[in-house]
Design a protein around this motif. Structure first.
Motif, PDB file in Angstrom:
ATOM      1  N   SER A 183       0.815  -1.218   0.000  1.00 53.06           N
ATOM      2  CA  SER A 183       0.000   0.000   0.000  1.00 53.06           C
ATOM      3  C   SER A 183       0.849   1.270   0.000  1.00 53.06           C
ATOM      4  N   THR A 184       2.141   1.144   0.292  1.00 55.49           N
ATOM      5  CA  THR A 184       3.039   2.310   0.259  1.00 55.49           C
ATOM      6  C   THR A 184       3.527   2.599  -1.161  1.00 55.49           C
ATOM      7  N   ASN A 185       3.088   1.790  -2.122  1.00 52.15           N
ATOM      8  CA  ASN A 185       3.470   1.947  -3.532  1.00 52.15           C
ATOM      9  C   ASN A 185       4.983   1.960  -3.726  1.00 52.15           C
ATOM     10  N   PRO A 186       5.665   0.886  -3.294  1.00 50.06           N
ATOM     11  CA  PRO A 186       7.118   0.846  -3.413  1.00 50.06           C
ATOM     12  C   PRO A 186       7.611   0.735  -4.859  1.00 50.06           C
ATOM     13  N   ILE A 187       6.711   0.403  -5.778  1.00 51.22           N
ATOM     14  CA  ILE A 187       7.022   0.302  -7.198  1.00 51.22           C
ATOM     15  C   ILE A 187       5.714   0.549  -7.945  1.00 51.22           C
ATOM     16  N   LYS A 188       5.796   1.028  -9.166  1.00 52.78           N
ATOM     17  CA  LYS A 188       4.572   1.283  -9.936  1.00 52.78           C
ATOM     18  C   LYS A 188       3.999  -0.060 -10.396  1.00 52.78           C
ATOM     19  N   THR A 189       2.925  -0.468  -9.761  1.00 52.96           N
ATOM     20  CA  THR A 189       2.292  -1.753 -10.046  1.00 52.96           C
ATOM     21  C   THR A 189       1.116  -1.541 -10.983  1.00 52.96           C
ATOM     22  N   LEU A 190       1.107  -2.287 -12.086  1.00 50.59           N
ATOM     23  CA  LEU A 190       0.006  -2.214 -13.047  1.00 50.59           C
ATOM     24  C   LEU A 190      -1.095  -3.199 -12.688  1.00 50.59           C
ATOM     25  N   ILE A 191      -0.687  -4.392 -12.260  1.00 48.94           N
ATOM     26  CA  ILE A 191      -1.626  -5.417 -11.798  1.00 48.94           C
ATOM     27  C   ILE A 191      -0.841  -6.375 -10.911  1.00 48.94           C
ATOM     28  N   SER A 192      -1.506  -6.876  -9.886  1.00 44.56           N
ATOM     29  CA  SER A 192      -0.847  -7.849  -9.014  1.00 44.56           C
ATOM     30  C   SER A 192      -1.900  -8.650  -8.275  1.00 44.56           C
ATOM     31  N   GLY A 193      -1.457  -9.781  -7.765  1.00 36.79           N
ATOM     32  CA  GLY A 193      -2.351 -10.591  -6.961  1.00 36.79           C
ATOM     33  C   GLY A 193      -1.791 -11.969  -6.718  1.00 36.79           C
TER      34      GLY A 193
ATOM     35  N   SER B  53       2.721 -15.425  -6.183  1.00 34.52           N
ATOM     36  CA  SER B  53       2.290 -14.041  -6.380  1.00 34.52           C
ATOM     37  C   SER B  53       2.682 -13.624  -7.786  1.00 34.52           C
ATOM     38  N   PHE B  54       1.837 -12.808  -8.403  1.00 37.37           N
ATOM     39  CA  PHE B  54       2.115 -12.287  -9.741  1.00 37.37           C
ATOM     40  C   PHE B  54       2.057 -10.765  -9.699  1.00 37.37           C
ATOM     41  N   PHE B  55       3.030 -10.144 -10.335  1.00 39.25           N
ATOM     42  CA  PHE B  55       3.051  -8.693 -10.465  1.00 39.25           C
ATOM     43  C   PHE B  55       3.389  -8.327 -11.900  1.00 39.25           C
ATOM     44  N   MET B  56       2.736  -7.308 -12.409  1.00 43.16           N
ATOM     45  CA  MET B  56       3.152  -6.631 -13.634  1.00 43.16           C
ATOM     46  C   MET B  56       3.455  -5.209 -13.177  1.00 43.16           C
ATOM     47  N   VAL B  57       4.707  -4.804 -13.370  1.00 43.47           N
ATOM     48  CA  VAL B  57       5.149  -3.512 -12.856  1.00 43.47           C
ATOM     49  C   VAL B  57       5.824  -2.697 -13.952  1.00 43.47           C
ATOM     50  N   GLU B  58       5.926  -1.413 -13.682  1.00 47.92           N
ATOM     51  CA  GLU B  58       6.708  -0.526 -14.538  1.00 47.92           C
ATOM     52  C   GLU B  58       7.937  -0.129 -13.734  1.00 47.92           C
ATOM     53  N   ALA B  59       9.116  -0.421 -14.276  1.00 46.40           N
ATOM     54  CA  ALA B  59      10.366  -0.119 -13.581  1.00 46.40           C
ATOM     55  C   ALA B  59      11.445   0.196 -14.605  1.00 46.40           C
ATOM     56  N   SER B  60      12.409   0.982 -14.195  1.00 46.86           N
ATOM     57  CA  SER B  60      13.472   1.373 -15.119  1.00 46.86           C
ATOM     58  C   SER B  60      14.547   0.307 -15.256  1.00 46.86           C
TER      59      SER B  60
END
Length: 87
Positions: free
Chosen positions: A29-39, A51-58
């Motif tokens: 909930s602190t948004n440690p990375i830009k998450t597009l979808i997760s669960g 756990s699955f995450f789709m994130v935007e990261a450099s």
């Protein structure tokens, strides 16, 4: 860049995962990375096992920092972590 991350749990770790799930949710909930979808992912009986995450990261290093701060990572629940660029 967009990335997929799959965190596979160690066998028989559901009880341990459930004991810290609220701690993980608070971290996310602190948004440690830009998450597009997760669960969570489940087995056929509906029990969480990944756990699955789709994130935007450099970079992959940004993802590693995110994962190393995750309470589930710190609790040594994940057996395998797969990080893949999404094209």
């Amino acid at each position: 860049m967009i990335w997929d991350i799959l965190f596979k749990d160690k066998p028989n770790s559901l009880d341990k995962r459930m004991k810290i799930i609220d701690e993980q949710r608070a971290y996310l909930s602190t948004n440690p990375i830009k998450t597009l979808i997760s669960g969570p992912l489940t087995d056929k009986e509906g029990n969480m096992n990944s756990s699955f995450f789709m994130v935007e990261a450099s970079s992959e290093e940004e993802i590693r920092a995110f994962q190393h701060n995750d309470p589930i990572f710190k609790a040594n629940i994940w057996n395998e972590i797969i990080i893949s660029p999404f094209n």
